[in-house]
Design an enzyme around this catalytic site. Structure first.
Site, mmCIF file in Angstrom:
data_model
loop_
_atom_site.group_PDB
_atom_site.id
_atom_site.type_symbol
_atom_site.label_atom_id
_atom_site.label_comp_id
_atom_site.label_asym_id
_atom_site.label_seq_id
_atom_site.Cartn_x
_atom_site.Cartn_y
_atom_site.Cartn_z
ATOM 1 N N ALA A 81 39.074 -26.942 17.071
ATOM 2 C CA ALA A 81 38.938 -26.196 15.821
ATOM 3 C C ALA A 81 37.907 -26.870 14.945
ATOM 4 O O ALA A 81 37.631 -28.068 15.086
ATOM 5 C CB ALA A 81 40.280 -26.108 15.087
ATOM 6 N N ASP A 82 37.349 -26.093 14.037
ATOM 7 C CA ASP A 82 36.429 -26.648 13.054
ATOM 8 C C ASP A 82 36.651 -25.941 11.727
ATOM 9 O O ASP A 82 36.808 -24.710 11.693
ATOM 10 C CB ASP A 82 34.977 -26.492 13.489
ATOM 11 N N THR A 83 36.702 -26.703 10.657
ATOM 12 C CA THR A 83 36.934 -26.149 9.323
ATOM 13 C C THR A 83 35.717 -26.401 8.453
ATOM 14 O O THR A 83 35.193 -27.518 8.396
ATOM 15 C CB THR A 83 38.174 -26.794 8.667
ATOM 16 N N ALA A 118 37.500 -22.007 12.473
ATOM 17 C CA ALA A 118 37.350 -21.377 13.783
ATOM 18 C C ALA A 118 38.177 -22.151 14.798
ATOM 19 O O ALA A 118 38.260 -23.379 14.742
ATOM 20 C CB ALA A 118 35.883 -21.362 14.200
#
Length: 202
Positions: A81-83, A118
């Site tokens: 995930a990436d924020t 995402a």
């Protein structure tokens, strides 16, 4: 009694993502790659914030999958995930030092910004992706409050220089969207990806 076997690998160094997976009862193992997936990656020229966050999550999952194969580990799905915090169309990453944290916090003071997280799930032969978008309104903060917040150490290692689950909760007037998404792993979207990848939750 032996502990339950992990159901997937987590390609992230974030303790918050680990906590959220455990919250929904999903046993997992963190991939300890030579370069842990936890640092900001550069935004490509002309790349929109929406494309940036999705690409970063996708590449983390793919790198984790490649590392798994190189190390001859048990073949399991890889979750990444990436924020990204977005204000006025600009990406606000993790602060590099105190001055940068203060700059970011000052820019967010009294504004509503967007948090995009995402999520990517890589399985043999498939890649599943989802994006969660949340609007976060922060009240105006004083210079002293921002200094004291930096003293807590909480801003570092977090996109936008704050953690919603920590002391910064007192600055947040409201959110429209996913609380867990702002933390770093939107549980609704993650559960949907896991189902598509054939992973049943307890």
């Amino acid at each position: 009694m032996n502990p339950p076997a992990p159901r997937l690998y987590l390609a992230s160094a974030s303790p918050r993502r680990r906590e959220l997976l455990l919250q929904i009862g999903l046993m997992h193992q963190v991939l300890h790659t030579p370069a842990p997936a936890g640092e900001d990656e550069p935004q490509l020229p002309g790349e929109s914030p929406a494309d940036y966050v999705l690409r970063t999550a996708r590449e983390k999952a793919q790198r984790g999958q490649a590392w798994m194969m190189r190390q001859s580990l048990d073949v399991l799905p890889v979750l990444a995930a990436d924020t990204t915090v977005i204000l006025d169309g600009a990406v606000l990453g993790k602060p590099v030092d105190r001055a940068d944290a203060l700059r970011i916090l000052r820019s967010l003071s009294g504004t509503t910004h967007e948090v995009r997280t995402a999520v990517a799930l890589a399985t043999p032969g498939h890649l599943f992706e989802a994006v969660c978008v949340t609007q976060v309104a922060l009240r105006a903060t004083t210079a002293l409050e921002r200094e004291r917040y930096c003293d807590s150490g909480e801003p570092y290692g977090k996109a936008g220089a704050y953690g919603i689950q920590g002391v910064a909760g007192i600055f947040i007037e409201r959110i429209t969207g996913s609380y867990s998404g702002v933390m770093g792993l939107p549980l609704y979207e993650t559960a949907q990806l896991l189902a598509r990848g054939g992973i049943d939750l307890p």
